[in-house]
Motif scaffolding. Structure first.
Motif, mmCIF file in Angstrom:
data_model
loop_
_atom_site.group_PDB
_atom_site.id
_atom_site.type_symbol
_atom_site.label_atom_id
_atom_site.label_comp_id
_atom_site.label_asym_id
_atom_site.label_seq_id
_atom_site.Cartn_x
_atom_site.Cartn_y
_atom_site.Cartn_z
ATOM 1 N N TYR A 95 0.815 -1.201 0.025
ATOM 2 C CA TYR A 95 -0.118 -0.049 0.124
ATOM 3 C C TYR A 95 1.020 1.235 0.136
ATOM 4 N N MET A 96 2.061 1.424 0.896
ATOM 5 C CA MET A 96 2.819 2.235 0.912
ATOM 6 C C MET A 96 3.627 2.611 -0.475
ATOM 7 N N VAL A 97 3.816 1.618 -1.073
ATOM 8 C CA VAL A 97 4.606 1.689 -2.354
ATOM 9 C C VAL A 97 3.550 2.113 -3.526
ATOM 10 N N LEU A 98 2.422 1.882 -3.356
ATOM 11 C CA LEU A 98 1.321 2.535 -4.284
ATOM 12 C C LEU A 98 0.998 3.865 -3.900
ATOM 13 N N GLY A 99 1.642 4.321 -2.902
ATOM 14 C CA GLY A 99 1.573 5.907 -2.654
ATOM 15 C C GLY A 99 2.073 6.551 -3.225
ATOM 16 N N THR A 100 2.316 8.235 -2.978
ATOM 17 C CA THR A 100 3.033 9.226 -3.586
ATOM 18 C C THR A 100 4.458 9.185 -3.131
ATOM 19 N N GLU A 137 10.229 9.070 -3.769
ATOM 20 C CA GLU A 137 8.817 8.977 -4.483
ATOM 21 C C GLU A 137 8.516 7.423 -5.004
ATOM 22 N N MET A 138 7.211 7.150 -4.707
ATOM 23 C CA MET A 138 6.900 5.960 -4.953
ATOM 24 C C MET A 138 5.974 5.897 -6.083
ATOM 25 N N THR A 139 5.182 5.052 -6.616
ATOM 26 C CA THR A 139 4.502 4.809 -7.646
ATOM 27 C C THR A 139 3.366 5.873 -8.348
#
Length: 436
Positions: A331-336, A347-349
């Motif tokens: 979930y964190m990696v799907l974030g900003t 920056e994430m995805t």
């Protein structure tokens, strides 16, 4: 007929996992088939169990699962000679409010299955008091039967004699006593043990633990203390709908926290799982119809994830037309953005607006019951999902549409609602089961 035994203790950190692995490997070395389970919400220990036994291990959880599901899962031990269920925390530790079939306590599983409990007692800083603790655990709940005790980290022969005498006076069997032995200590980090797949020497460590325990514990007496167990046929299996027919699953050192029973249930329902590694800069399989990012340790690899353009671009392209779901670290990696423990922002995805930080760590821990306010892969609006949350991140921003109304085990509403934006969804909890 298998012999069943529960490995538990008065508290965490006493040596349950080490003893479980050592017993499993020692009996396997004698030619016995050993099946392990993990009581409670732990996605790390089953991999250690599998390394020790050569058989897949799964979780059983009385708060999240009904008796039929638990019976279905433990049914895999039918062809084993010995079945070991490793507990979590202390024997009677669970939540205040009952869940589906219990409070999540190891004692629930011991009583439900009729397996006696082998206690691991660490008498450091005490002597006869250890017997009082063991006797209290033995007598606390009528339906839970104590097989005996293994002492861990005894300081000397005199120390062992004092504790043994007290336990014998209390009518409690002592199967062995383990001196301190640093060579069998399992390395840890902030979410628990360093994962089995990250330890190149794990097999040697388990072998040494088995040798050491066999030297100090009467393995035959422990085996005789286990209960003959005739598994009851399960009326039903797992109530799990796969998130898709072909699932692209992120799997590497940063994305590995997913319950083994979930993957088995997906496959049993006919789904195909395609593995890819974000850390190796791989994109999800273009032929998949859904992408799933489990939790793990993205905070330890945030710089690499941020730099892996093929993964980030491939995931964004996938999400243009198909669902993508992330649990906790996923979930964190799907974030900003994700700020690591050193205060560096990565920056994430950007599929969701979520921003998290480990610069100021705060523990989030506990069971979760979520009522979906929006659909997510495999589950429709109104579905009631049971899971568990455990992380140290702080929410900096969570601006998207809430995915669910989420309660903790006491019924209190919590702020970690999960998020939905377009085809992307995410939750901080790891899914264990859906209410039937």
């Amino acid at each position: 007929m298998p012999a069943g035994l529960v490995i538990s203790a008065p508290a965490s950190g006493v040596g349950k996992t080490t003893l479980t692995l050592a017993l499993a490997r020692a009996w396997r070395n004698r030619g016995l088939n050993v099946q392990c389970f993990k009581s409670g919400p732990d996605y790390i220990d089953p991999a250690f169990h599998a390394a020790a036994t050569g058989r897949a291990s799964v979780n059983v959880d009385s708060w999240a699962m009904d008796r039929g599901t638990i019976a279905h899962l433990v049914g895999r031990g039918t062809d084993a000679d010995v079945v070991l269920a490793e507990g979590s925390m202390g024997l009677f530790d669970g939540v205040a409010a009952r869940g589906v079939s219990g409070t999540g306590a190891t004692a629930d599983i011991a009583e439900m299955l009729g397996w006696p409990v082998l206690l691991v007692i660490d008498p450091s800083g005490q002597a006869q008091t250890a017997a009082a603790i063991a006797a209290g655990l033995r007598d606390y709940r009528a339906g839970v039967r104590l097989a005996g005790v293994v002492l861990n980290r005894v300081a000397s022969q005199r120390h062992e004699d004092l504790v043994r005498r007290a336990l014998n006076d209390a009518g409690i069997a002592v199967f062995g006593a383990l001196p301190r032995h640093a060579e069998i200590s399992l390395p840890k980090r902030h979410l628990g043990l360093v994962q089995a797949e990250e330890q190149a020497e794990i097999d040697k460590l388990i072998d040494e633990a088995a040798r050491f325990v066999a030297e100090h514990v009467d393995l035959d007496e422990v085996l005789r203390s286990a209960a003959s167990w005739s598994p009851q046929p399960a009326a039903n299996g797992m109530n799990v709908t796969p998130p898709g027919q072909r699932i692209a699953l992120a799997r590497d050192a940063a994305f590995s926290f997913i319950y083994p029973h979930m993957l088995e249930a997906w496959r049993a329902a006919g789904a195909e799982i395609s593995i890819f590694s974000p850390l190796a800069d791989e994109a999800p399989d273009a032929s998949a119809d859904v992408c799933w990012l489990p939790g793990g340790y993205p905070e330890l690899h945030a710089g690499k994830i941020a730099a892996n353009a093929r993964f980030r671009g491939g995931l964004r392209a996938f999400a243009d037309t198909r669902p993508v779901h992330g649990e906790c670290g996923g979930y964190m990696v799907l974030g900003t953005a994700l700020t690591d423990a050193d205060g560096i922002r990565h920056e994430m995805t950007g599929l969701l607006g979520l921003e998290t930080s480990f610069a100021k760590r705060r523990m989030h821990l506990g069971y979760r019951l979520a009522a979906l306010a929006a659909p997510m892969p495999g589950h429709q609006v109104g579905a009631r999902l049971r899971g568990h949350e455990f992380h140290y991140s702080t929410i900096v921003a969570q601006p998207d549409t809430p995915l669910a109304v989420v309660h903790d085990a006491t019924g209190a509403v919590i702020a970690e609602t999960g998020s939905r934006r377009g085809q992307a969804t995410g939750t901080f909890f790891h899914l264990i089961a859906e209410d039937r």
